[in-house]
Scaffold this motif. Structure first.
Motif, PDB file in Angstrom:
ATOM      1  N   LEU A  95       0.831  -1.207   0.000  1.00  0.00           N
ATOM      2  CA  LEU A  95       0.000   0.000   0.000  1.00  0.00           C
ATOM      3  C   LEU A  95       0.867   1.260   0.000  1.00  0.00           C
ATOM      4  CD1 LEU A  95      -2.782  -1.123   2.507  1.00  0.00           C
ATOM      5  CD2 LEU A  95      -3.021  -0.848   0.029  1.00  0.00           C
ATOM      6  N   LEU A  96       1.946   1.240   0.785  1.00  0.00           N
ATOM      7  CA  LEU A  96       2.856   2.379   0.799  1.00  0.00           C
ATOM      8  C   LEU A  96       3.514   2.573  -0.562  1.00  0.00           C
ATOM      9  CD1 LEU A  96       4.625   1.850   4.256  1.00  0.00           C
ATOM     10  CD2 LEU A  96       2.864   3.523   3.712  1.00  0.00           C
ATOM     11  N   ARG A  97       3.825   1.475  -1.235  1.00  0.00           N
ATOM     12  CA  ARG A  97       4.485   1.534  -2.537  1.00  0.00           C
ATOM     13  C   ARG A  97       3.653   2.323  -3.548  1.00  0.00           C
ATOM     14  NH1 ARG A  97       9.427   0.850  -4.846  1.00  0.00           N
ATOM     15  NH2 ARG A  97       9.806  -0.543  -3.089  1.00  0.00           N
ATOM     16  N   GLY A  99       1.283   4.538  -2.779  1.00  0.00           N
ATOM     17  CA  GLY A  99       0.803   5.809  -2.247  1.00  0.00           C
ATOM     18  C   GLY A  99      -0.549   5.737  -1.560  1.00  0.00           C
ATOM     19  N   ALA A 100      -1.047   4.524  -1.300  1.00  0.00           N
ATOM     20  CA  ALA A 100      -2.295   4.378  -0.554  1.00  0.00           C
ATOM     21  C   ALA A 100      -2.023   4.523   0.938  1.00  0.00           C
ATOM     22  CB  ALA A 100      -2.942   3.030  -0.862  1.00  0.00           C
ATOM     23  N   VAL A 101      -3.089   4.609   1.730  1.00  0.00           N
ATOM     24  CA  VAL A 101      -2.978   4.854   3.167  1.00  0.00           C
ATOM     25  C   VAL A 101      -3.590   3.678   3.920  1.00  0.00           C
ATOM     26  CG1 VAL A 101      -3.577   6.415   5.060  1.00  0.00           C
ATOM     27  CG2 VAL A 101      -3.158   7.335   2.751  1.00  0.00           C
ATOM     28  N   MET A 102      -2.784   3.010   4.745  1.00  0.00           N
ATOM     29  CA  MET A 102      -3.283   1.877   5.521  1.00  0.00           C
ATOM     30  C   MET A 102      -3.991   2.359   6.785  1.00  0.00           C
ATOM     31  SD  MET A 102      -1.355  -1.483   7.124  1.00  0.00           S
ATOM     32  CE  MET A 102      -0.505  -0.610   8.434  1.00  0.00           C
ATOM     33  N   VAL A 103      -5.124   1.700   7.080  1.00  0.00           N
ATOM     34  CA  VAL A 103      -5.854   1.951   8.321  1.00  0.00           C
ATOM     35  C   VAL A 103      -5.951   0.622   9.065  1.00  0.00           C
ATOM     36  CG1 VAL A 103      -7.968   2.839   9.356  1.00  0.00           C
ATOM     37  CG2 VAL A 103      -7.203   3.731   7.141  1.00  0.00           C
ATOM     38  N   PRO A 104      -4.988   0.316   9.964  1.00  0.00           N
ATOM     39  CA  PRO A 104      -5.027  -0.957  10.688  1.00  0.00           C
ATOM     40  C   PRO A 104      -6.093  -0.938  11.775  1.00  0.00           C
ATOM     41  CG  PRO A 104      -3.159   0.342  11.417  1.00  0.00           C
ATOM     42  CD  PRO A 104      -3.799   1.119  10.314  1.00  0.00           C
ATOM     43  N   LEU A 105      -6.718  -2.089  11.991  1.00  0.00           N
ATOM     44  CA  LEU A 105      -7.782  -2.211  12.988  1.00  0.00           C
ATOM     45  C   LEU A 105      -7.351  -3.136  14.109  1.00  0.00           C
ATOM     46  CD1 LEU A 105     -10.835  -2.567  10.575  1.00  0.00           C
ATOM     47  CD2 LEU A 105     -10.150  -0.547  11.836  1.00  0.00           C
ATOM     48  N   ASN A 106      -7.640  -2.728  15.321  1.00  0.00           N
ATOM     49  CA  ASN A 106      -7.347  -3.522  16.516  1.00  0.00           C
ATOM     50  C   ASN A 106      -8.093  -4.857  16.435  1.00  0.00           C
ATOM     51  OD1 ASN A 106      -7.506  -4.540  19.297  1.00  0.00           O
ATOM     52  ND2 ASN A 106      -6.691  -2.546  19.896  1.00  0.00           N
ATOM     53  N   CYS A 107      -7.393  -5.945  16.715  1.00  0.00           N
ATOM     54  CA  CYS A 107      -7.994  -7.283  16.602  1.00  0.00           C
ATOM     55  C   CYS A 107      -9.098  -7.518  17.628  1.00  0.00           C
ATOM     56  CB  CYS A 107      -6.916  -8.357  16.744  1.00  0.00           C
ATOM     57  SG  CYS A 107      -5.794  -8.419  15.336  1.00  0.00           S
ATOM     58  N   ASP A 181       6.187  13.639   2.541  1.00  0.00           N
ATOM     59  CA  ASP A 181       5.063  14.242   3.257  1.00  0.00           C
ATOM     60  C   ASP A 181       3.711  13.664   2.847  1.00  0.00           C
ATOM     61  OD1 ASP A 181       5.049  15.329   0.738  1.00  0.00           O
ATOM     62  OD2 ASP A 181       4.858  17.417   1.376  1.00  0.00           O
ATOM     63  N   ASP A 182       3.717  12.628   2.030  1.00  0.00           N
ATOM     64  CA  ASP A 182       2.468  11.953   1.674  1.00  0.00           C
ATOM     65  C   ASP A 182       1.972  11.117   2.846  1.00  0.00           C
ATOM     66  OD1 ASP A 182       2.220  12.928  -0.901  1.00  0.00           O
ATOM     67  OD2 ASP A 182       3.368  11.282  -1.796  1.00  0.00           O
ATOM     68  N   PRO A 183       0.653  11.103   3.099  1.00  0.00           N
ATOM     69  CA  PRO A 183       0.135  10.265   4.191  1.00  0.00           C
ATOM     70  C   PRO A 183       0.403   8.793   3.918  1.00  0.00           C
ATOM     71  CG  PRO A 183      -1.660  11.116   2.827  1.00  0.00           C
ATOM     72  CD  PRO A 183      -0.411  11.821   2.386  1.00  0.00           C
ATOM     73  N   ALA A 184       0.746   8.055   4.973  1.00  0.00           N
ATOM     74  CA  ALA A 184       1.091   6.644   4.846  1.00  0.00           C
ATOM     75  C   ALA A 184       0.148   5.736   5.627  1.00  0.00           C
ATOM     76  CB  ALA A 184       2.525   6.413   5.330  1.00  0.00           C
ATOM     77  N   GLU A 185      -0.345   6.240   6.763  1.00  0.00           N
ATOM     78  CA  GLU A 185      -1.107   5.381   7.667  1.00  0.00           C
ATOM     79  C   GLU A 185      -1.929   6.240   8.611  1.00  0.00           C
ATOM     80  OE1 GLU A 185      -0.162   1.786  10.882  1.00  0.00           O
ATOM     81  OE2 GLU A 185       1.486   2.774   9.820  1.00  0.00           O
ATOM     82  N   ILE A 186      -3.085   5.710   9.012  1.00  0.00           N
ATOM     83  CA  ILE A 186      -3.891   6.346  10.059  1.00  0.00           C
ATOM     84  C   ILE A 186      -4.040   5.326  11.182  1.00  0.00           C
ATOM     85  CG2 ILE A 186      -6.076   7.426  10.664  1.00  0.00           C
ATOM     86  CD1 ILE A 186      -6.418   8.160   7.716  1.00  0.00           C
ATOM     87  N   LEU A 187      -3.393   5.608  12.306  1.00  0.00           N
ATOM     88  CA  LEU A 187      -3.392   4.704  13.462  1.00  0.00           C
ATOM     89  C   LEU A 187      -4.375   5.246  14.496  1.00  0.00           C
ATOM     90  CD1 LEU A 187       0.228   3.572  14.428  1.00  0.00           C
ATOM     91  CD2 LEU A 187      -1.788   2.146  14.289  1.00  0.00           C
ATOM     92  N   PHE A 188      -5.395   4.460  14.786  1.00  0.00           N
ATOM     93  CA  PHE A 188      -6.404   4.926  15.735  1.00  0.00           C
ATOM     94  C   PHE A 188      -5.989   4.589  17.162  1.00  0.00           C
ATOM     95  CE2 PHE A 188      -8.845   5.660  12.022  1.00  0.00           C
ATOM     96  CZ  PHE A 188      -9.793   6.605  12.371  1.00  0.00           C
ATOM     97  N   THR A 189      -6.124   5.584  18.016  1.00  0.00           N
ATOM     98  CA  THR A 189      -5.764   5.432  19.425  1.00  0.00           C
ATOM     99  C   THR A 189      -6.902   5.927  20.281  1.00  0.00           C
ATOM    100  OG1 THR A 189      -4.175   6.107  21.137  1.00  0.00           O
ATOM    101  CG2 THR A 189      -4.582   7.674  19.373  1.00  0.00           C
ATOM    102  N   SER A 190      -7.150   5.246  21.391  1.00  0.00           N
ATOM    103  CA  SER A 190      -8.292   5.596  22.225  1.00  0.00           C
ATOM    104  C   SER A 190      -8.119   6.942  22.897  1.00  0.00           C
ATOM    105  CB  SER A 190      -8.529   4.514  23.276  1.00  0.00           C
ATOM    106  OG  SER A 190      -9.009   3.340  22.660  1.00  0.00           O
ATOM    107  N   GLY A 191      -6.949   7.190  23.465  1.00  0.00           N
ATOM    108  CA  GLY A 191      -6.745   8.456  24.166  1.00  0.00           C
ATOM    109  C   GLY A 191      -7.789   8.675  25.249  1.00  0.00           C
ATOM    110  N   THR A 192      -8.170   9.923  25.452  1.00  0.00           N
ATOM    111  CA  THR A 192      -9.114  10.237  26.532  1.00  0.00           C
ATOM    112  C   THR A 192     -10.480  10.653  26.001  1.00  0.00           C
ATOM    113  OG1 THR A 192      -8.348  12.527  26.564  1.00  0.00           O
ATOM    114  CG2 THR A 192      -7.250  10.985  28.041  1.00  0.00           C
ATOM    115  N   THR A 193     -10.697  10.579  24.697  1.00  0.00           N
ATOM    116  CA  THR A 193     -11.963  11.023  24.125  1.00  0.00           C
ATOM    117  C   THR A 193     -12.926   9.863  23.972  1.00  0.00           C
ATOM    118  OG1 THR A 193     -11.089  10.745  21.893  1.00  0.00           O
ATOM    119  CG2 THR A 193     -10.858  12.907  22.897  1.00  0.00           C
ATOM    120  N   SER A 194     -14.185  10.197  23.702  1.00  0.00           N
ATOM    121  CA  SER A 194     -15.228   9.176  23.656  1.00  0.00           C
ATOM    122  C   SER A 194     -15.142   8.304  22.423  1.00  0.00           C
ATOM    123  CB  SER A 194     -16.603   9.840  23.711  1.00  0.00           C
ATOM    124  OG  SER A 194     -16.748  10.753  22.643  1.00  0.00           O
ATOM    125  N   SER A 195     -14.500   8.757  21.363  1.00  0.00           N
ATOM    126  CA  SER A 195     -14.310   7.962  20.151  1.00  0.00           C
ATOM    127  C   SER A 195     -12.825   7.911  19.823  1.00  0.00           C
ATOM    128  CB  SER A 195     -15.074   8.577  18.978  1.00  0.00           C
ATOM    129  OG  SER A 195     -16.466   8.560  19.222  1.00  0.00           O
TER     130      SER A 195
END
Length: 534
Positions: A95-97, A99-107, A181-195
């Protein structure tokens, strides 16, 4: 107080980093180390396989061509819901090759969580495996192109990844210009917010993480890095995989963690570097002693938050391995604070700030505090390069993450001593840390109060001797309503990933409130009652 350790990693910023995409790393590997083993993989049933850099590169190119044939364009978001495996690596770098953007999901995500993320990112293509197929039977996912990985069996409604890439050539069909500077990945993290919040990583972030951590821990060409972390986690990617590829070393990947076999596998695979969290340390220490357990080649264990001095000393004495303490989070890209590879450390400090970053501790008015005074940990780097640029489609939370001077506010509490060592005190008020996973108390509270019988809910972290913290929920029912503990557990299990489901519930008649109507969480007891989960 502001601290900066100059010239610790100064060479990184002066090297040829980041004017190129991460694809240049693989091109370099093919030229210099085509026949070297890149990954040794052990599945949950104990089957071991290995792939050279050349073999992985060819599969990456085949997968890239497959994605091109699917009309996945530069910038398109592609969700990947898989366990750690060589296939995940191939998909990620393919996907990086292009120029697409990976969105990994927690198992551990439920259908609700998967739906939120796919909707948030406008995902039109999903790669998953048989363990998660049932999550995508809802009509909401009907328009998504679905691809089954790690299986040769046909499945209605799914393309088969192995079958599709097998017939692809190893010469790239379409060469796309991909920049740092091209986007490569969106990693979701819980942090302190509701979503969950999607941290945006570009190619510069990934290349920098590989170079930074390789230098920080002293990873060399002949090292063998052992990891049991999940592939959707920043530690797996930024601490284990990317530094290993940067140095063209070997990564040893386990599909699942097993306390009973953890140390035996480290010895059997001749690992030289490993990564651990408190839960792994504690469960490893619970295993029966073996005469040969000090007979290994591990020289350092990457470690992050938090153990007692007694636990740390007991582990190091028993296994003859020093814990390399560090501090960072998904948003900081790397562990900006850490011990030093020359052995310099000051336990229980989590380390000193590394160049090119700055660190300061501030009060509630965002003013620096004196030495030894507790405040919020703030880190400064370069947004979009050494730190993430922000959160995907979430300007509000991005503006909370960075202040007007581009200091990143971690929400964590700590203090600095006179020599610049950082001492971690506590997480942000609404963040619970359980066995390496971040849990938003607000998210769990929102799920609970969505039940028609529940008027109010408050969720806190309570001490857990193995997992650092467990989740405890306080629940107030509407008049005339009630639920059993089992019903509460079942409802949470239906809507939350398993690691977010409270281990303890307590029913209350009322909550203490502030003058603005907020629940006073500090007044809630941290004793554990009504256990319903392990």
């Amino acid at each position: 107080m502001l601290q900066n350790v100059n010239n610790v990693l100064g060479g990184i910023m002066n090297s040829q980093i980041c004017h190129e995409s991460i694809n240049a790393l693989w091109d370099d590997c093919l030229v210099k180390d085509e026949d070297k083993v890149c990954i040794v993989y052990e599945s949950k049933d104990g089957q071991t396989s290995q792939f050279t850099y050349g073999e992985l590169y060819q599969n990456i190119m085949r997968a890239s061509n497959f994605f091109i044939d699917l009309n996945i364009r530069k910038g398109d978001k592609v969700a990947v819901h898989m366990h750690s495996s060589p296939e995940f690596l191939v998909i990620w770098f393919a996907l990086l090759r292009i120029g697409a953007v990976m969105v990994p999901l927690n198992c551990n995500y439920t259908q609700r969580e998967c739906r939120f993320i796919l909707d948030q990112c406008d995902v039109q293509c999903l790669l998953t495996e048989s363990d998660f197929v049932s999550l995508y039977e809802d009509a909401f996912f009907a328009s998504v192109t679905k691809i089954l990985t790690r299986s040769d069996a046909p499945l209605e409604g799914y393309l088969n990844f192995a079958e599709c890439i097998e017939r692809q050539p190893t010469e790239l069909k379409e060469k796309r210009a991909v920049f740092s500077d091209d986007p490569a990945e969106i990693l979701f993290t819980s942090g302190t917010t509701s979503s969950p919040k999607g941290a945006i990583f570009n190619h510069y972030n990934l290349v920098f993480a590989g170079q930074f951590h390789a230098e920080q821990i002293g990873l060399q060409h002949d090292d063998r890095f052992f990891t049991v972390f999940p592939c959707f986690h920043i530690d797996w990617q930024a601490i284990a995989i990317l530094p290993t590829i940067t140095q063209k070393a070997t990564i040893i990947v386990q599909e699942r963690y097993s306390a009973s076999s953890f140390w035996e596998k480290i010895r059997r695979h001749d690992a030289t570097l490993i990564e651990m969290i408190p839960m792994i340390v504690r469960t490893t220490m619970l295993q029966p002693k073996v005469a040969e357990e000090k007979d290994h080649h591990v020289r350092r264990a990457y470690f992050s938050l938090c153990l007692s001095t007694e636990e740390k000393n007991a582990f190091e004495e028993r296994f003859n391995v020093p814990l390399f303490n560090c501090y960072g989070m998904t948003e900081t890209v790397v562990c900006n604070v850490a011990d030093f590879k020359n052995g310099e450390a000051n336990w229980p400090s989590v380390g000193k700030i590394y160049d090119p970053f700055q660190l300061r501790i501030v009060d509630d008015r965002n003013q620096p505090v004196p030495t030894l005074e507790i405040g919020e940990i703030c880190i400064k780097g370069e947004r979009g390069k050494t730190l993430i640029s922000g959160y995907y489609k979430n300007e509000e939370q991005t503006n909370k993450l960075y202040d007007e001077d581009d200091w990143m506010h971690t929400g964590d509490k700590g203090f600095l001593d006179e020599e610049g060592w950082l001492y971690f005190v506590d997480r942000g008020a609404n963040l619970i840390k359980r066995a390496g996973e971040n849990i938003s108390a607000s998210e769990v509270e929102n799920v609970l109060t969505s039940h028609e019988a529940i008027e109010e809910a408050a969720v806190i972290g309570v001490p857990d001797p193995i997992r650092d913290q467990a989740v405890k929920a306080y629940v107030k029912f509407y008049p005339g309503q009630e639920l059993s503990i089992q019903e509460l557990d079942d409802f949470c299990s239906e809507h939350l990933a398993s690691f977010k489901v409270p281990s303890f519930f307590e029913v209350v008649d009322d909550f203490p409130h502030t003058c603005t109507g907020k629940i006073k969480k500090k007044n809630l007891s941290k004793s554990v009652v009504c256990p319903c989960r392990g």
